[in-house]
Design an enzyme around this catalytic site. Structure first.
Site, PDB file in Angstrom:
ATOM      1  N   VAL A  59      26.500   2.905  -8.374  1.00 15.98           N
ATOM      2  CA  VAL A  59      25.046   3.048  -8.347  1.00 15.98           C
ATOM      3  C   VAL A  59      24.525   3.081  -6.908  1.00 15.98           C
ATOM      4  O   VAL A  59      23.640   3.881  -6.585  1.00 15.98           O
ATOM      5  CB  VAL A  59      24.367   1.926  -9.159  1.00 15.98           C
ATOM      6  CG1 VAL A  59      22.863   1.919  -8.955  1.00 15.98           C
ATOM      7  CG2 VAL A  59      24.705   2.075 -10.638  1.00 15.98           C
ATOM      8  N   GLU A  60      25.075   2.252  -6.063  1.00 18.43           N
ATOM      9  CA  GLU A  60      24.576   2.170  -4.682  1.00 18.43           C
ATOM     10  C   GLU A  60      24.872   3.433  -3.880  1.00 18.43           C
ATOM     11  O   GLU A  60      23.987   3.953  -3.204  1.00 18.43           O
ATOM     12  CB  GLU A  60      25.175   0.956  -3.963  1.00 18.43           C
ATOM     13  CG  GLU A  60      24.682  -0.385  -4.481  1.00 18.43           C
ATOM     14  CD  GLU A  60      23.242  -0.713  -4.113  1.00 18.43           C
ATOM     15  OE1 GLU A  60      22.596   0.073  -3.376  1.00 18.43           O
ATOM     16  OE2 GLU A  60      22.751  -1.758  -4.561  1.00 18.43           O
TER      17      GLU A  60
END
Length: 186
Positions: A59-60
């Site tokens: 996600v990051e």
């Protein structure tokens, strides 16, 4: 002659697609995990689920190193400089420059995983609260829980007052669920 080739090639192509679809490894192409060795090592060291670490990284930064966000978060786990410095000091981790934290995935994953362990200790291993705290900070999450704004469950994630954090939790949980379906073990 051409019609015979087309009649033969199309079914063969469809058969290959079906075989690919039903083979066990095809989903790993859709949901790859980078830095497996580094994640596994830090997962073992800090007793954090490796699929959680991988989901946060996905996600990051989608496993792309050397990323820096517009607010200054660094590396594959998008650590804020102050958080990284605090983690290094509190965790008695090897000294690391901001340049190493940004460009060396192994260093970034070690500090990020130590931070996840610290958050897990603060939030009694409630992974949703840990994910929220990783994104919004532990102070915000403690405030929401204390005031009853959010009860720490996925069902009530919509009660979190920061939209980015609501979305972040949902995305991390989505990738976590996909990774645990695709990979039998880490």
């Amino acid at each position: 002659m051409r019609m015979v080739k087309k009649r033969f090639v199309l079914p063969l192509f469809l058969l290959m697609l079906i075989a690919l679809f039903f083979s066990s490894g095809w989903m790993a192409w859709v949901y790859p995990i980078g830095y497996k060795e580094e994640i596994r090592k830090q997962s073992d060291s800090y007793n954090i689920d490796p699929f959680l670490i991988a989901s946060i990284i996905r996600v990051e930064t989608n496993f792309k190193s050397s990323k820096e966000s517009r607010v200054g978060a660094m590396g594959v786990m998008q650590l804020m400089p102050d958080t990284a410095d605090w983690a290094i000091e509190q965790g008695k981790l090897p000294e690391a420059t901001h340049d190493r934290i940004k460009h060396e995935p192994a260093t970034n994953i070690e500090i990020g995983t130590w931070y996840l362990r610290n958050l897990s200790n603060q939030f009694g291993d409630n992974s949703l609260e840990v994910i929220a705290a990783y994104n919004a900070g532990p102070g915000n999450v403690k405030k929401w829980l204390k005031e009853g704004t959010w009860d720490g469950t996925l069902e009530n994630v919509r009660d979190i007052p920061i939209g980015e954090t609501r979305h972040y939790i949902q995305r991390v949980v989505y990738y976590y669920n996909q990774y645990t379906k695709v990979y039998e073990t880490f």
